[in-house]
Design a protein around this motif. Structure first.
Motif, short mmCIF file in Angstrom:
data_model
loop_
_atom_site.label_atom_id
_atom_site.label_comp_id
_atom_site.label_asym_id
_atom_site.label_seq_id
_atom_site.Cartn_x
_atom_site.Cartn_y
_atom_site.Cartn_z
N GLY A 161 -24.17 85.40 61.83
CA GLY A 161 -23.47 84.17 62.21
C GLY A 161 -24.08 82.97 61.52
O GLY A 161 -24.54 83.04 60.38
N ALA A 162 -24.06 81.83 62.24
CA ALA A 162 -24.55 80.58 61.67
C ALA A 162 -26.02 80.70 61.30
O ALA A 162 -26.80 81.39 61.95
CB ALA A 162 -24.34 79.45 62.65
N VAL A 163 -26.42 79.99 60.24
CA VAL A 163 -27.81 80.03 59.76
C VAL A 163 -28.57 78.85 60.35
O VAL A 163 -28.22 77.69 60.11
CB VAL A 163 -27.86 79.95 58.22
CG1 VAL A 163 -29.31 79.99 57.74
CG2 VAL A 163 -27.06 81.09 57.61
N PRO A 164 -29.63 79.10 61.12
CA PRO A 164 -30.44 78.00 61.64
C PRO A 164 -31.38 77.46 60.57
O PRO A 164 -31.92 78.24 59.77
CB PRO A 164 -31.23 78.65 62.78
CG PRO A 164 -31.37 80.08 62.37
CD PRO A 164 -30.12 80.41 61.60
N PRO A 165 -31.58 76.16 60.50
CA PRO A 165 -32.58 75.63 59.56
C PRO A 165 -33.96 76.20 59.88
O PRO A 165 -34.30 76.40 61.06
CB PRO A 165 -32.54 74.11 59.81
CG PRO A 165 -31.25 73.87 60.51
CD PRO A 165 -30.94 75.10 61.29
#
Length: 610
Positions: free
Chosen positions: A14-18
């Motif tokens: 899913g979304a990539v965390p910084p």
């Protein structure tokens, strides 16, 4: 001094965390450098077509040639350490004069083993990175001897050298990490990986470090020297305000091993966040024995939507063996109170401790089922793994636990950041069990390493889908639920992790596999006719509910089946079974009854309408 921070890929879902730790380091040492930049493998691997060694080397090579860093710092988690070595080799292939440093939870926890195992690394920053890295960069800039820098480890004439630890960082000295690292890190690129249909935009941001407790399986507490430290409430609130107003983030996972330890701090932080008057929410880690951390009404009002609880065992004896010292009954009461107070709960268990028996592991599974019914959003089972510097994973204890351990290739393949592992990479890991100890699970009295792995896989999802069935079967079976499951595995074979997806509890295919195995376990449990009928009725009810929640076709019990509402028949008074579970009682066949159940979209309420 030009410094490139490299985050090897961890195979994001899913979304990539910084990368929070890298952003913090970049913000802290940036003023000492001419230029700082971040190369993030996770951001590259967000595109499935880019998940190859060739693309990773190609992109890193281009970055190195364009940026021309003097030093490259590569961080590491355990599952991406072999890839980190590949990226270090790429750096040296481009320019062997570039200084290569390693740090993070793996390299920073095992500096000696890292310098022995990783060929292309020049230095390791042991433990906390900021002060040591800043001192090292300033020594290079000034042309002075870097060998006095705190936390630094290196090779010298073939020998290992390591400097003493420096003082832990005063976290109030940190700048606004996200604003200060903006020149090195493109936050918008991470924000753009979040689906437009997502109801919230989540991000990890640091609240502090260090847990004062001493659980023997836990590495992070030891990594931070068991010193509880926090940023100031004003610092945290300002970072939340900045991330929301600049990038639209509205759900914040406040990173801290155990944030809720200090009652005065938690009260002040809750007020500061509430005073922002922004449409945001936050979550943090807590313990069920922290009596001051139970003001759930006020926590909810400040935007706290969830607390993470490491319950870890349903056995009082194993709680003592783990040095966790929680009361399982109190843990249940606290989680139930949190949910009733408007704060969600995620509960985690550690399974397969060397001293844990099948009966004690069964107690954890049944407690997990009760917690799910009490309203826990998610109940997780994690096999105990040997991650230094956890007390179980250092010195002679680690040597003893690794003595007969074998490489867990299934977990290695599942966690590996690339679609395949080369023979050379696999051999490197297998030759270094002390360095890659997390992939060599210890033996347990509860079962073999593979049996414990199957428990982790099966019951995390079984409790997500069918907590009533799991609990009732565990209470009624002639043997405990773990022994019943092990006998089932012996007859039916192990679950294929590559088919039975352990990362997604919403896949109907998984439910079909679970239901078939639960039916087989019930058939083997030596239940009498009435007990078997009760378990079967519960499984049918949970099948109906699963189908409604996940928008699947109705089964034969349905009376009305619409997207927002469903009415279905049941042969068990589900509300009575739940009442028994909430008090730790034993469901009995008298709870069988012909009833009609109402399901509503978005509601977990159990409604009996007739």
């Amino acid at each position: 001094m030009r410094v490139l921070f490299v985050n090897p890929p961890v195979l994001p879902s899913g979304a990539v965390p910084p990368p929070l730790s890298i952003a913090t380091l970049a913000a802290y040492v940036g003023p000492s450098c001419t230029s700082v930049r971040v190369f993030d493998g996770d951001l590259i691997f967000f595109d499935p077509a880019a998940r190859t060694r060739h693309v990773l080397r190609e992109r890193l090579t281009a970055e190195l040639k364009e940026f021309r860093p003097d030093a490259v710092l590569v961080t590491s988690m355990y599952n991406n350490s072999a890839i980190a070595g590949l990226m270090m080799a790429t750096v040296k292939a481009v320019d062997d004069t570039i200084k290569v440093l390693g740090g993070g939870p793996h390299f920073g926890a095992q500096p000696k083993e890292t310098l022995r195992a990783v060929e292309y690394i020049d230095y390791v920053i042991a433990g906390e990175g900021e002060a040591g890295l800043k001192a090292l960069i300033e020594a290079w800039v000034q042309g002075s001897d870097p060998s006095a820098c705190p936390n630094l480890a290196w090779r010298e004439n073939g020998a290992f050298r390591q400097n003493p630890k420096g003082e832990l960082l005063d976290l109030s000295s940190l700048p606004n990490v996200w604003a200060a690292s903006a020149g090195a890190l493109n936050l918008q690129a991470y924000r753009d990986t979040i689906s437009q249909t997502s109801p919230h935009r989540s991000i990890y941001t640091e609240a502090g470090r260090g847990c004062p407790y001493n659980c023997n399986f836990c590495a992070p507490a030891q990594f931070w020297d068991r010193r509880y430290r926090v940023k100031t409430p004003d610092q945290i609130a300002e970072e939340l305000r900045y991330l929301h107003t600049a990038y639209g983030y509205d759900a914040f996972i406040l990173v801290h091993d155990l944030l809720m330890v200090d009652p005065r701090f938690v009260r002040t932080l809750s007020k500061r966040i509430g005073d922002l008057r922004l449409p945001i929410r936050w979550m943090a880690n807590s313990r069920t024995d922290l009596k001051h951390a139970r003001d759930f009404d006020n926590l909810a009002k400040s935007g706290c939507w969830r607390l993470f609880y490491g319950v870890d065992s349903g056995s009082a004896r194993i709680q003592r063996v783990m040095n966790k010292e929680l009361d399982p009954d109190e843990a249940f009461d606290v989680v139930q109170s949190a949910v009733l107070g408007g704060v969600g709960a995620v509960c985690s268990f550690v399974v397969g401790h060397p001293e844990e028996t099948a009966a004690e592991l069964s107690a954890s599974i049944l407690l997990g089922a009760r917690l799910k019914v009490a309203g826990a959003e998610n109940v997780q089972f994690h096999r105990l793994r040997l991650f230094p510097p956890a007390p179980l994973a250092v010195g002679e204890k680690l040597t003893e636990l690794l003595r007969n351990a074998e490489l867990d290739e299934t977990t290695l393949r599942l966690e590996y950041p690339l679609p395949e592992i080369t023979a050379e990479e696999r051999a490197t890991i297998e030759r270094n069990p002390r360095f890659y100890a997390g992939y060599f699970p210890p033996a347990s009295k509860a079962g073999t390493a593979e049996e414990i792995s199957q428990v982790e896989l099966f019951f995390t999802q079984a409790i997500a889908f069918a907590p009533l069935t799991v609990y009732t079967l565990g209470q009624m079976s002639s043997v405990n639920i773990v022994e019943l499951f092990q006998a089932h595995l012996a007859g039916y074979g192990f679950i294929d992790r590559y088919v039975f997806n352990p990362s997604d509890i919403s896949i109907p295919r998984n439910w079909a596999a679970l239901k078939t195995r639960l039916e087989a376990m019930a058939a083997a449990a030596e239940l009498d006719v009435d007990e078997a009928a009760l378990v079967s009725a519960l499984l049918d009810y949970e099948d109906s509910r699963m189908r409604f929640v996940h928008r699947q076709p109705a089964n034969s019990a349905a009376i009305l089946w619409q997207d927002e509402t469903a009415v279905t028949r049941s042969k068990v008074a589900v509300d009575r079974v739940i009442e028994a579970m909430l008090i730790g009682g034993r469901p009995d066949p008298s709870m069988r009854a012909e009833v009609t159940m109402l399901f509503k979209r978005g509601s977990d309420a159990v409604v009996v309408v007739g």
